[in-house]
Design a protein around this motif. Structure first.
Motif, PDB file in Angstrom:
ATOM      1  N   ASP A   1       0.810  -1.220   0.000  1.00 42.70           N
ATOM      2  CA  ASP A   1       0.000   0.000   0.000  1.00 42.70           C
ATOM      3  C   ASP A   1       0.843   1.271   0.000  1.00 42.70           C
ATOM      4  O   ASP A   1       0.304   2.383  -0.052  1.00 42.70           O
ATOM      5  N   GLN A   2       2.162   1.116   0.052  1.00 44.09           N
ATOM      6  CA  GLN A   2       3.037   2.283   0.030  1.00 44.09           C
ATOM      7  C   GLN A   2       4.363   1.893  -0.606  1.00 44.09           C
ATOM      8  O   GLN A   2       4.835   0.766  -0.467  1.00 44.09           O
ATOM      9  N   ALA A   3       4.951   2.827  -1.339  1.00 47.69           N
ATOM     10  CA  ALA A   3       6.255   2.606  -1.953  1.00 47.69           C
ATOM     11  C   ALA A   3       7.011   3.935  -1.959  1.00 47.69           C
ATOM     12  O   ALA A   3       6.448   4.994  -1.658  1.00 47.69           O
ATOM     13  N   TRP A   4       8.294   3.866  -2.280  1.00 44.12           N
ATOM     14  CA  TRP A   4       9.138   5.055  -2.305  1.00 44.12           C
ATOM     15  C   TRP A   4       9.982   5.063  -3.572  1.00 44.12           C
ATOM     16  O   TRP A   4      10.300   4.006  -4.131  1.00 44.12           O
ATOM     17  N   ILE A   5      10.308   6.257  -4.009  1.00 40.86           N
ATOM     18  CA  ILE A   5      11.239   6.411  -5.132  1.00 40.86           C
ATOM     19  C   ILE A   5      12.445   7.174  -4.619  1.00 40.86           C
ATOM     20  O   ILE A   5      12.330   8.331  -4.183  1.00 40.86           O
ATOM     21  N   HIS A   6      13.597   6.517  -4.630  1.00 39.47           N
ATOM     22  CA  HIS A   6      14.835   7.207  -4.296  1.00 39.47           C
ATOM     23  C   HIS A   6      15.301   7.948  -5.547  1.00 39.47           C
ATOM     24  O   HIS A   6      15.489   7.352  -6.609  1.00 39.47           O
ATOM     25  N   VAL A   7      15.485   9.276  -5.430  1.00 39.34           N
ATOM     26  CA  VAL A   7      15.844  10.082  -6.598  1.00 39.34           C
ATOM     27  C   VAL A   7      17.251  10.671  -6.477  1.00 39.34           C
ATOM     28  O   VAL A   7      17.738  11.294  -7.434  1.00 39.34           O
ATOM     29  N   GLY A   8      17.913  10.461  -5.309  1.00 39.61           N
ATOM     30  CA  GLY A   8      19.237  11.046  -5.123  1.00 39.61           C
ATOM     31  C   GLY A   8      19.208  12.547  -5.348  1.00 39.61           C
ATOM     32  O   GLY A   8      18.320  13.253  -4.874  1.00 39.61           O
ATOM     33  N   GLU A   9      20.176  13.042  -6.117  1.00 39.89           N
ATOM     34  CA  GLU A   9      20.212  14.461  -6.460  1.00 39.89           C
ATOM     35  C   GLU A   9      19.772  14.703  -7.904  1.00 39.89           C
ATOM     36  O   GLU A   9      19.932  15.793  -8.440  1.00 39.89           O
ATOM     37  N   SER A  10      19.196  13.656  -8.509  1.00 42.89           N
ATOM     38  CA  SER A  10      18.784  13.794  -9.907  1.00 42.89           C
ATOM     39  C   SER A  10      17.507  14.622 -10.051  1.00 42.89           C
ATOM     40  O   SER A  10      17.257  15.199 -11.105  1.00 42.89           O
ATOM     41  N   LEU A  11      16.685  14.660  -9.001  1.00 42.34           N
ATOM     42  CA  LEU A  11      15.477  15.480  -9.009  1.00 42.34           C
ATOM     43  C   LEU A  11      15.423  16.289  -7.724  1.00 42.34           C
ATOM     44  O   LEU A  11      15.619  15.756  -6.633  1.00 42.34           O
ATOM     45  N   MET A  12      15.126  17.572  -7.866  1.00 37.87           N
ATOM     46  CA  MET A  12      15.019  18.439  -6.702  1.00 37.87           C
ATOM     47  C   MET A  12      13.818  19.360  -6.867  1.00 37.87           C
ATOM     48  O   MET A  12      13.304  19.540  -7.976  1.00 37.87           O
ATOM     49  N   GLY A  13      13.398  19.948  -5.771  1.00 39.98           N
ATOM     50  CA  GLY A  13      12.300  20.892  -5.822  1.00 39.98           C
ATOM     51  C   GLY A  13      10.971  20.203  -6.003  1.00 39.98           C
ATOM     52  O   GLY A  13      10.731  19.106  -5.496  1.00 39.98           O
ATOM     53  N   THR A  14      10.062  20.832  -6.782  1.00 40.35           N
ATOM     54  CA  THR A  14       8.716  20.308  -6.971  1.00 40.35           C
ATOM     55  C   THR A  14       8.667  19.391  -8.183  1.00 40.35           C
ATOM     56  O   THR A  14       9.165  19.731  -9.260  1.00 40.35           O
ATOM     57  N   VAL A  15       8.058  18.228  -8.004  1.00 37.17           N
ATOM     58  CA  VAL A  15       7.945  17.224  -9.066  1.00 37.17           C
ATOM     59  C   VAL A  15       6.470  16.850  -9.216  1.00 37.17           C
ATOM     60  O   VAL A  15       5.770  16.635  -8.223  1.00 37.17           O
ATOM     61  N   ARG A  16       5.977  16.789 -10.433  1.00 38.26           N
ATOM     62  CA  ARG A  16       4.621  16.319 -10.701  1.00 38.26           C
ATOM     63  C   ARG A  16       4.680  14.791 -10.805  1.00 38.26           C
ATOM     64  O   ARG A  16       5.380  14.229 -11.664  1.00 38.26           O
ATOM     65  N   VAL A  17       3.940  14.108  -9.915  1.00 32.18           N
ATOM     66  CA  VAL A  17       3.929  12.646  -9.878  1.00 32.18           C
ATOM     67  C   VAL A  17       2.569  12.173 -10.387  1.00 32.18           C
ATOM     68  O   VAL A  17       1.522  12.561  -9.839  1.00 32.18           O
ATOM     69  N   ALA A  18       2.593  11.339 -11.423  1.00 31.35           N
ATOM     70  CA  ALA A  18       1.359  10.804 -11.993  1.00 31.35           C
ATOM     71  C   ALA A  18       1.425   9.284 -11.995  1.00 31.35           C
ATOM     72  O   ALA A  18       2.500   8.699 -12.192  1.00 31.35           O
ATOM     73  N   LEU A  19       0.270   8.653 -11.788  1.00 33.20           N
ATOM     74  CA  LEU A  19       0.195   7.193 -11.750  1.00 33.20           C
ATOM     75  C   LEU A  19      -0.800   6.727 -12.807  1.00 33.20           C
ATOM     76  O   LEU A  19      -1.951   7.189 -12.849  1.00 33.20           O
ATOM     77  N   TYR A  20      -0.353   5.793 -13.699  1.00 28.41           N
ATOM     78  CA  TYR A  20      -1.169   5.287 -14.795  1.00 28.41           C
ATOM     79  C   TYR A  20      -1.344   3.781 -14.633  1.00 28.41           C
ATOM     80  O   TYR A  20      -0.428   3.078 -14.164  1.00 28.41           O
ATOM     81  N   ASP A  21      -2.516   3.277 -15.031  1.00 29.96           N
ATOM     82  CA  ASP A  21      -2.708   1.827 -15.022  1.00 29.96           C
ATOM     83  C   ASP A  21      -2.140   1.235 -16.304  1.00 29.96           C
ATOM     84  O   ASP A  21      -1.600   1.965 -17.176  1.00 29.96           O
ATOM     85  N   SER A  22      -2.284  -0.081 -16.478  1.00 28.28           N
ATOM     86  CA  SER A  22      -1.681  -0.769 -17.630  1.00 28.28           C
ATOM     87  C   SER A  22      -2.194  -0.260 -18.971  1.00 28.28           C
ATOM     88  O   SER A  22      -1.412  -0.074 -19.924  1.00 28.28           O
ATOM     89  N   PRO A  23      -3.506   0.052 -19.126  1.00 27.60           N
ATOM     90  CA  PRO A  23      -3.983   0.616 -20.405  1.00 27.60           C
ATOM     91  C   PRO A  23      -3.563   2.065 -20.626  1.00 27.60           C
ATOM     92  O   PRO A  23      -3.856   2.633 -21.689  1.00 27.60           O
ATOM     93  N   GLY A  24      -2.923   2.690 -19.649  1.00 23.02           N
ATOM     94  CA  GLY A  24      -2.460   4.057 -19.819  1.00 23.02           C
ATOM     95  C   GLY A  24      -3.403   5.118 -19.308  1.00 23.02           C
ATOM     96  O   GLY A  24      -3.228   6.309 -19.596  1.00 23.02           O
ATOM     97  N   ARG A  25      -4.407   4.740 -18.531  1.00 21.40           N
ATOM     98  CA  ARG A  25      -5.347   5.719 -17.985  1.00 21.40           C
ATOM     99  C   ARG A  25      -4.760   6.384 -16.742  1.00 21.40           C
ATOM    100  O   ARG A  25      -4.206   5.710 -15.876  1.00 21.40           O
ATOM    101  N   LEU A  26      -4.900   7.694 -16.643  1.00 20.13           N
ATOM    102  CA  LEU A  26      -4.398   8.445 -15.494  1.00 20.13           C
ATOM    103  C   LEU A  26      -5.284   8.159 -14.278  1.00 20.13           C
ATOM    104  O   LEU A  26      -6.497   8.374 -14.307  1.00 20.13           O
ATOM    105  N   LEU A  27      -4.667   7.697 -13.206  1.00 20.05           N
ATOM    106  CA  LEU A  27      -5.404   7.373 -11.986  1.00 20.05           C
ATOM    107  C   LEU A  27      -5.231   8.436 -10.910  1.00 20.05           C
ATOM    108  O   LEU A  27      -6.196   8.834 -10.258  1.00 20.05           O
ATOM    109  N   ARG A  28      -4.010   8.898 -10.720  1.00 20.57           N
ATOM    110  CA  ARG A  28      -3.729   9.884  -9.679  1.00 20.57           C
ATOM    111  C   ARG A  28      -2.640  10.826 -10.177  1.00 20.57           C
ATOM    112  O   ARG A  28      -1.756  10.426 -10.943  1.00 20.57           O
ATOM    113  N   GLU A  29      -2.705  12.066  -9.669  1.00 18.82           N
ATOM    114  CA  GLU A  29      -1.696  13.037 -10.065  1.00 18.82           C
ATOM    115  C   GLU A  29      -1.588  14.090  -8.967  1.00 18.82           C
ATOM    116  O   GLU A  29      -2.599  14.554  -8.440  1.00 18.82           O
ATOM    117  N   ARG A  30      -0.373  14.471  -8.610  1.00 15.28           N
ATOM    118  CA  ARG A  30      -0.177  15.508  -7.600  1.00 15.28           C
ATOM    119  C   ARG A  30       1.237  16.055  -7.703  1.00 15.28           C
ATOM    120  O   ARG A  30       2.139  15.406  -8.256  1.00 15.28           O
TER     121      ARG A  30
END
Length: 643
Positions: free
Chosen positions: A575-604
Motif C-alpha cells: 500500500d506504500q512505496a518510495w522512489i529514491h531520486v538522489g540528487e537527480s530530481l530536486m524541488g517540486t515534481v509532478r507525480v502521476a500514476l497510470y494503469d496498464s492501459p495508460g489511464r491516469l489514476l492519480r496526479e499531484r
C-alpha cells in the motif's frame, strides 16, 4: 500488565444480586514496614487530599459464585496539612453503611464522582497520625479491565480483581493516588469452603469456622492502591523455592484443578526460576525478598503484576517474564502519573525480551525485529500519553509497550551496556524513588549521570515526539579500500524533523565483515573511512538497534557517487512505496500514476525531501502501473507492480 492476544479483553461478570455476609475481624494497629517512605508528595509539590496513607487493613467476605462484596477497610494515615475532612475514592455502587473513628460514628457524604467525604470531629494537624474504619457492601462495577469480576473456569466459580488504572474504587474505598503508597497492608479474605483466596505478601494464617476459611495475607512493603488484589477459586497450590544470590525465595503458584494445569504451572515455575536470577544480576535483588513471589490464574486475557503475586490469564514464557519484571519496574518504582505508564510497561516488555537475549538467544533478533516492525507500522505515537482518561490509549500495545521497550533498547545502544544497566540500577535504588514513584525525568537524570551525556534531545525526539526515521544509504568504495557513505533521513511525523542517532552499517563480502558506526547529525551527511577489504554489500542496522523503517541501501559506482539514480522500492509494492531520486530530481515534481492501459489514476505535485518521494497506493487493485515523474526539464517513467 500485559494482555494476550489483545489488550482490551473485558470479561463482564454475571449480574447476581445475592448478598454476602461480613465476618468481623479484631482490629490491629499498623505494623510499620522496614522500607519507610517520605510523605506522599507528587512531583508538582502538592500533597493530594492533605493526608498520607500509612497502612490499610482490608477485610472482605467473598463467594466466587456471587457477584457481591462485603467488607471493612481500616486506613491509618498522617495529616500533611491542617484538615477537617478526608476524601476517599469509592464507587457509588458500593453502599457505605458506617464510617467510624475508634468506634465512634463519623459524618460522611458519598456522592457524585465516586467521592467519599468524611467529616473529622476536629482539625487534624500536620504530622498527626489517626485512623478510620469504613464498612460497606455492594455489587461492584467492572470498569477498565474488569476491576471486580465473577466468572467461571470449566464450570467452577472464579472471582478476581484487576484495578489498574482506576478500578480499585469499584470494590474497596481507597485513596487512588500513584504518589501515595501505603507502607504496609493486612488482608483478611473470608471464603466458603473449599475455595482458596490468593493475596499479597505472606500467608500468615488460615482459620476455618462455620464452613468458611479466613485467609490472612500480610505485606510489609510500600504498595500502590492498584497493586492490591485478590482472586478466589478452588485453587491447587504449587510450592517451590528460587535460589538467588540474596537467598532462597519462596514461590507459590495457584493453579486450577483441571487436567494438565499442574504440568503447565510447573513449567511456568521453572521458567521464572531462570528469569528471576537474570533480573537480579542486571537490576539488583528481587524487591520483596523478605516475603515471596507467586502466580495465580485468573480469567482475563493476559496478566497483571499484583505485588508479590502476579495474576496469569495463561501460562506463557514471555508473559511470566513481563509480570515478573514489573516487580522491579512498576511495583518497586511506580510511574508517578499515568502519562508515564511507559516506565512500567516499556521496561517490563524490554525485560521479557532480555530473557531471550540472555537465556534463549536464538529468539532474540526475531523478537526485536517484531517490536520494531510493529512500532513503524504507523507514522505517529508519543510515549507521553496525553489523555490519562483514555484507557485504550494509555495501554496502546504499539506505543506504550513496544515503542517503550525499543526506546530503552536504543538508550542501551547510545549509552553502552555498562552505563545503561548501571543507570537503571541507580534509578531503582534512588532513595527518593525506591518503593515510591517516578517520572520520565527521573530515569533521564540517572541515565545521563552514568552515561556522561546530555539526553535532552533524545527524550525530546523519542518520549515527547512522534514517529520514526527512514534512511537511504548511498555508498561506494574505490580500489584502494576507501569508502564514502552519504546518509539521508526522512521522518514519518512532523513533530521531529530529524532523529540524531549513531547508525550502524555492516560492510561484508564472503570472507570478511566490519561494522562501522556513523554519528549521524543531519540528512545528507557524508562519511569517509577505509576498509581493509573490498565489500560487496552493506547492511543497515544489522542487529536492529534502531527504531526505523523503509530503509534503503544503494551501492553506486565511484564516478556517480552523490549524483543519485532513480530506484522504486519495494517492487512489487504493497500500500506504500518510495522512489529514491538522489540528487537527480530536486524541488517540486509532478507525480502521476497510470494503469496498464495508460489511464491516469492519480496526479499531484510533491516537494522532494531527503532524496525520496513517497507513493500512496492504498485502495489500488493488484496489477501493473507506470509512475511518471515530470519536472520543467524532463519526464521520467518507472514500471511498478502492486501485489
Amino acid at each position: 500488565m500485559k494482555a494476550l492476544p489483545v489488550l482490551i479483553a473485558l470479561i463482564l461478570p454475571e449480574v447476581l444480586h445475592a448478598q454476602v455476609g461480613y465476618v468481623a475481624q479484631p482490629l490491629e494497629a499498623p505494623l510499620r514496614c522496614t522500607h519507610q517512605l517520605r510523605p506522599a508528595t507528587p512531583k508538582d509539590g502538592a500533597v493530594a487530599h492533605g493526608f498520607d496513607v500509612t497502612y490499610y487493613r482490608l477485610a472482605w467476605t467473598l463467594d466466587p459464585a456471587v457477584d457481591a462484596i462485603a467488607g471493612q477497610v481500616t486506613t491509618w494515615f498522617t495529616a500533611t496539612q491542617a484538615i477537617d475532612q478526608l476524601r476517599f475514592d469509592a464507587s457509588t455502587q458500593l453502599t457505605i453503611t458506617a464510617v467510624e473513628r475508634a468506634g465512634t460514628p463519623l459524618d460522611f457524604t458519598h456522592g457524585p464522582s465516586d467521592t467519599l467525604m468524611v467529616q473529622w470531629p476536629f482539625t487534624l494537624q500536620p504530622g498527626q497520625l489517626d485512623s478510620l474504619t469504613i464498612t460497606y457492601h455492594g455489587n461492584p462495577a467492572a470498569t477498565g479491565f474488569g476491576s471486580f469480576v465473577v466468572s467461571q473456569y470449566e464450570g467452577s466459580p472464579l472471582l478476581w480483581t484487576l484495578s489498574q488504572p482506576y478500578g480499585a474504587k469499584d470494590w474497596w474505598p481507597c485513596k487512588q493516588d500513584l504518589n501515595d503508597k501505603a507502607d504496609s497492608i493486612d488482608m483478611y479474605v473470608t471464603t466458603p469452603l473449599p475455595y482458596r483466596a490468593a493475596g499479597i505478601g505472606l500467608l500468615v494464617d488460615e482459620t476455618v469456622q462455620d464452613g468458611h476459611t479466613t485467609w490472612h495475607w500480610r505485606h510489609r512493603y510500600p504498595i500502590a492502591h492498584y497493586l492490591i488484589a485478590t482472586a478466589v477459586a478452588d485453587y491447587q497450590v504449587l510450592e517451590t523455592t528460587i535460589p538467588l544470590a540474596a537467598g532462597d525465595l519462596p514461590m507459590l503458584t495457584y493453579y486450577y484443578g483441571t487436567p494438565g494445569e499442574n504440568y503447565m504451572a510447573e513449567l511456568n515455575a521453572g521458567d521464572v526460576a531462570q528469569q528471576m536470577p537474570l533480573f537480579e544480576t542486571l537490576f539488583g535483588p528481587y524487591p520483596f525478598m523478605q516475603e515471596k513471589y507467586g502466580h495465580a490464574r485468573f480469567g482475563w486475557g493476559g496478566g497483571m503484576e499484583h505485588q508479590t503475586m502476579s495474576f496469569m490469564g495463561v501460562w506463557n514464557y514471555e508473559l511470566a517474564a513481563h509480570e515478573l519484571a514489573h516487580q522491579w519496574f512498576g511495583n518497586k518504582v511506580t510511574c508517578g502519573t499515568w502519562t508515564d505508564i511507559w516506565l512500567n510497561e516499556g521496561f517490563a516488555t524490554y525485560l521479557s525480551g532480555l530473557c531471550y537475549d540472555q537465556l534463549a538467544p536464538q529468539y532474540w533478533l526475531g523478537w526485536v525485529k517484531a517490536q520494531v516492525n510493529s512500532v513503524v507500522s504507523e507514522p505517529d505515537g508519543s510515549l507521553q500519553r496525553p489523555d490519562t482518561l483514555d484507557i485504550p490509549s494509555l495501554f496502546d500495545v504499539r506505543i506504550t509497550y513496544r515503542k517503550g521497550a525499543m526506546v530503552l533498547h536504543m538508550l542501551r545502544w547510545v549509552l553502552g551496556d555498562a552505563a545503561f544497566f548501571q543507570g537503571c540500577r541507580d534509578y531503582l535504588n534512588d532513595p527518593a524513588l525506591a518503593y515510591g514513584s517516578a517520572r520520565t525525568a527521573d530515569l533521564k537524570f540517572h541515565l545521563e549521570a552514568t552515561g556522561g551525556m546530555d539526553l535532552t534531545q533524545f527524550f525530546n525526539d523519542w518520549y515527547t515526539g512522534e514517529g520514526h526515521p527512514s534512511y537511504t544509504v548511498e555508498w561506494t568504495q574505490d580500489p584502494e579500500g576507501n569508502v564514502s557513505v552519504a546518509l539521508h533521513q526522512s521522518t514519518s511525523h512532523s513533530s521531529v524533523p530529524f532523529f540524531a542517532l549513531p547508525v550502524p552499517l555492516r560492510f561484508k563480502n564472503a570472507q570478511q565483515d566490519s561494522t562501522v558506526v556513523l554519528d549521524h547529525n543531519f540528512s545528507g551527511e557524508v562519511f569517509q573511512f577505509h576498509l581493509p577489504f573490498q565489500a560487496d554489500s552493506a547492511l543497515f542496522d544489522p542487529d536492529t538497534w534502531l527504531i526505523s523503517g523503509s530503509n534503503l541501501v544503494l551501492q553506486v559506482p565511484v564516478a556517480s557517487f552523490g549524483n543519485g539514480r532513480l530506484l522504486l522500492y519495494p517492487n512489487p509494492a504493497g500500500d506504500q512505496a518510495w522512489i529514491h531520486v538522489g540528487e537527480s530530481l530536486m524541488g517540486t515534481v509532478r507525480v502521476a500514476l497510470y494503469d496498464s492501459p495508460g489511464r491516469l489514476l492519480r496526479e499531484r505535485d510533491v516537494v522532494v525531501q531527503d532524496q525520496r518521494i513517497t507513493l500512496d497506493l492504498l485502495g489500488l487493485p493488484a496489477g501493473g502501473y507506470t509512475v511518471e515523474l515530470r519536472t520543467a526539464g524532463e519526464v521520467l517513467r518507472l514500471r511498478m507492480v502492486k501485489e
